[in-house]
Design a protein around this motif. Structure first.
Motif, PDB file in Angstrom:
ATOM      1  N   LYS A 148       5.255  12.356   2.849  1.00  0.00           N
ATOM      2  CA  LYS A 148       5.495  12.273   1.400  1.00  0.00           C
ATOM      3  C   LYS A 148       6.856  11.657   1.101  1.00  0.00           C
ATOM      4  O   LYS A 148       6.987  10.797   0.210  1.00  0.00           O
ATOM      5  CB  LYS A 148       5.411  13.667   0.780  1.00  0.00           C
ATOM      6  N   ALA A 149       7.870  12.098   1.837  1.00  0.00           N
ATOM      7  CA  ALA A 149       9.223  11.576   1.613  1.00  0.00           C
ATOM      8  C   ALA A 149       9.294  10.080   1.913  1.00  0.00           C
ATOM      9  O   ALA A 149       9.972   9.326   1.203  1.00  0.00           O
ATOM     10  CB  ALA A 149      10.224  12.338   2.475  1.00  0.00           C
ATOM     11  N   SER A 150       8.588   9.648   2.951  1.00  0.00           N
ATOM     12  CA  SER A 150       8.628   8.232   3.310  1.00  0.00           C
ATOM     13  C   SER A 150       7.964   7.377   2.242  1.00  0.00           C
ATOM     14  O   SER A 150       8.428   6.262   1.946  1.00  0.00           O
ATOM     15  CB  SER A 150       7.958   8.004   4.672  1.00  0.00           C
ATOM     16  N   LYS A 151       6.892   7.869   1.644  1.00  0.00           N
ATOM     17  CA  LYS A 151       6.222   7.104   0.599  1.00  0.00           C
ATOM     18  C   LYS A 151       7.034   7.120  -0.700  1.00  0.00           C
ATOM     19  O   LYS A 151       7.055   6.133  -1.435  1.00  0.00           O
ATOM     20  CB  LYS A 151       4.811   7.645   0.371  1.00  0.00           C
ATOM     21  N   ALA A 152       7.701   8.224  -0.992  1.00  0.00           N
ATOM     22  CA  ALA A 152       8.595   8.251  -2.145  1.00  0.00           C
ATOM     23  C   ALA A 152       9.752   7.274  -1.948  1.00  0.00           C
ATOM     24  O   ALA A 152      10.164   6.582  -2.890  1.00  0.00           O
ATOM     25  CB  ALA A 152       9.116   9.669  -2.377  1.00  0.00           C
ATOM     26  N   ALA A 153      10.274   7.209  -0.719  1.00  0.00           N
ATOM     27  CA  ALA A 153      11.342   6.255  -0.420  1.00  0.00           C
ATOM     28  C   ALA A 153      10.834   4.822  -0.553  1.00  0.00           C
ATOM     29  O   ALA A 153      11.540   3.951  -1.082  1.00  0.00           O
ATOM     30  CB  ALA A 153      11.877   6.502   0.986  1.00  0.00           C
ATOM     31  N   LEU A 154       9.620   4.560  -0.066  1.00  0.00           N
ATOM     32  CA  LEU A 154       9.015   3.239  -0.235  1.00  0.00           C
ATOM     33  C   LEU A 154       8.954   2.851  -1.709  1.00  0.00           C
ATOM     34  O   LEU A 154       9.338   1.746  -2.100  1.00  0.00           O
ATOM     35  CB  LEU A 154       7.610   3.245   0.362  1.00  0.00           C
ATOM     36  N   ASN A 155       8.476   3.777  -2.542  1.00  0.00           N
ATOM     37  CA  ASN A 155       8.356   3.494  -3.969  1.00  0.00           C
ATOM     38  C   ASN A 155       9.714   3.201  -4.595  1.00  0.00           C
ATOM     39  O   ASN A 155       9.860   2.299  -5.424  1.00  0.00           O
ATOM     40  CB  ASN A 155       7.696   4.668  -4.685  1.00  0.00           C
ATOM     41  N   MET A 199       0.848  -1.185   0.000  1.00  0.00           N
ATOM     42  CA  MET A 199       0.000   0.000   0.000  1.00  0.00           C
ATOM     43  C   MET A 199       0.887   1.240   0.000  1.00  0.00           C
ATOM     44  O   MET A 199       1.606   1.504   0.961  1.00  0.00           O
ATOM     45  CB  MET A 199      -0.921   0.016   1.222  1.00  0.00           C
ATOM     46  N   SER A 200       0.835   1.982  -1.082  1.00  0.00           N
ATOM     47  CA  SER A 200       1.579   3.224  -1.187  1.00  0.00           C
ATOM     48  C   SER A 200       0.593   4.392  -1.103  1.00  0.00           C
ATOM     49  O   SER A 200      -0.433   4.298  -0.438  1.00  0.00           O
ATOM     50  CB  SER A 200       2.393   3.258  -2.480  1.00  0.00           C
ATOM     51  N   SER A 201       0.895   5.468  -1.793  1.00  0.00           N
ATOM     52  CA  SER A 201       0.034   6.650  -1.771  1.00  0.00           C
ATOM     53  C   SER A 201       0.426   7.579  -2.905  1.00  0.00           C
ATOM     54  O   SER A 201       1.608   7.641  -3.281  1.00  0.00           O
ATOM     55  CB  SER A 201       0.188   7.393  -0.438  1.00  0.00           C
ATOM     56  N   GLU A 202      -0.547   8.298  -3.418  1.00  0.00           N
ATOM     57  CA  GLU A 202      -0.248   9.351  -4.381  1.00  0.00           C
ATOM     58  C   GLU A 202       0.711  10.372  -3.778  1.00  0.00           C
ATOM     59  O   GLU A 202       1.458  11.044  -4.493  1.00  0.00           O
ATOM     60  CB  GLU A 202      -1.544  10.031  -4.826  1.00  0.00           C
ATOM     61  N   ILE A 240       6.531  12.052  -6.785  1.00  0.00           N
ATOM     62  CA  ILE A 240       7.329  13.279  -6.805  1.00  0.00           C
ATOM     63  C   ILE A 240       6.748  14.282  -7.794  1.00  0.00           C
ATOM     64  O   ILE A 240       6.649  15.477  -7.511  1.00  0.00           O
ATOM     65  CB  ILE A 240       8.794  12.955  -7.144  1.00  0.00           C
ATOM     66  N   SER A 241       6.306  13.802  -8.938  1.00  0.00           N
ATOM     67  CA  SER A 241       5.796  14.719  -9.953  1.00  0.00           C
ATOM     68  C   SER A 241       4.474  15.372  -9.548  1.00  0.00           C
ATOM     69  O   SER A 241       4.136  16.443 -10.048  1.00  0.00           O
ATOM     70  CB  SER A 241       5.634  13.993 -11.293  1.00  0.00           C
TER      71      SER A 241
END
Length: 231
Positions: free
Chosen positions: A154-161, A135-138, A142-143
């Motif tokens: 936001k940074a944590s979800k970008a790192a997850l991705n 489970m991620s998130s919009e 980054i874009s």
């Protein structure tokens, strides 16, 4: 997923919110579900009691390598059609300069490092042609980061991705479908009471995506409608 009977899923983080509704929706569709929680009892236990044996509960603190290893040992010999990791925390809307180091570490470990460590520990239980999903998130796009706020989340979800992208590259030939899922902004403890979606509305669509994408090659970052979310 395939239409064959006895499909089996492991849902990591199912005690409440999106994970609980996900486990329930899979059961409604005929899956056998193993669901993890950090604490016994509660709604998940009530669902298990009513499931006629189709919902098993396992204890797991995902950030603990010892508990993760113990879960892997308990599940030895089981085969999964779906491994779904659902876990995230948020520590408020602070600019990054105001985030204490221990808070930064806690959120990054919980939201980014631990989901991938969990996938690494349990991936060999996933059957050929099975699915590994997180489970991620919009918010991790980054874009699409064009509004102020929630910089650490936001940074944590970008790192997850990014970590999931590395995982998918490393295991490109394993035959598993790999998905990052954006379920939308839901009314959960994390999403808050003013979110526009209810989990009971969004999660059936998420399961539709999981079933439709079974067998698809490579890694995809998709929303609950099956549309690609830009990295």
């Amino acid at each position: 997923m395939s239409a064959t009977p006895h499909r089996r899923a492991l849902v990591i983080g199912a005690s409440r919110g999106l994970g609980l509704v996900l486990a329930s929706e899979l059961i409604r569709r005929g899956w056998h579900v193993i669901a993890t929680t950090r604490r016994s009892g509660g709604e998940l236990q009530a669902h298990a009691d009513a499931s006629q044996g189709r919902l098993e509960i396992e204890s797991l603190e995902m950030t603990s390598s010892e508990q993760l290893a113990a879960l892997r040992e308990r599940l030895d010999g089981r085969r999964l059609d779906l491994l779904f990791v659902n876990a995230a925390i948020d520590r408020g809307n602070l600019p990054i300069a105001a985030v204490p180091t221990d808070m930064f570490t806690e959120v990054m470990i919980t939201n980014a490092a631990s989901p991938l460590r969990t996938v690494e520990a349990l991936r060999d239980l996933v059957a050929p042609g099975g699915t590994v999903a997180i489970m991620s998130s919009e918010q991790g796009s980054i874009s699409r980061n064009t509004e102020d706020g929630f910089e650490l989340y936001k940074a944590s979800k970008a790192a997850l991705n990014q970590l999931m992208r590395s995982y998918a590259t490393r295991y490109a030939a394993d035959g598993h479908t790999k998905l990052l899922i954006d379920p939308g902004h839901n009314q959960t403890r994390l999403g808050g009471p003013d979110a526009p979606l209810l989990p009971e509305e969004s999660i059936p669509a998420v399961v539709d995506v999981l079933e439709a994408q079974a067998g698809a090659p490579g890694l995809q970052f998709l929303d609950r409608h099956g549309k690609t979310v830009p990295w």
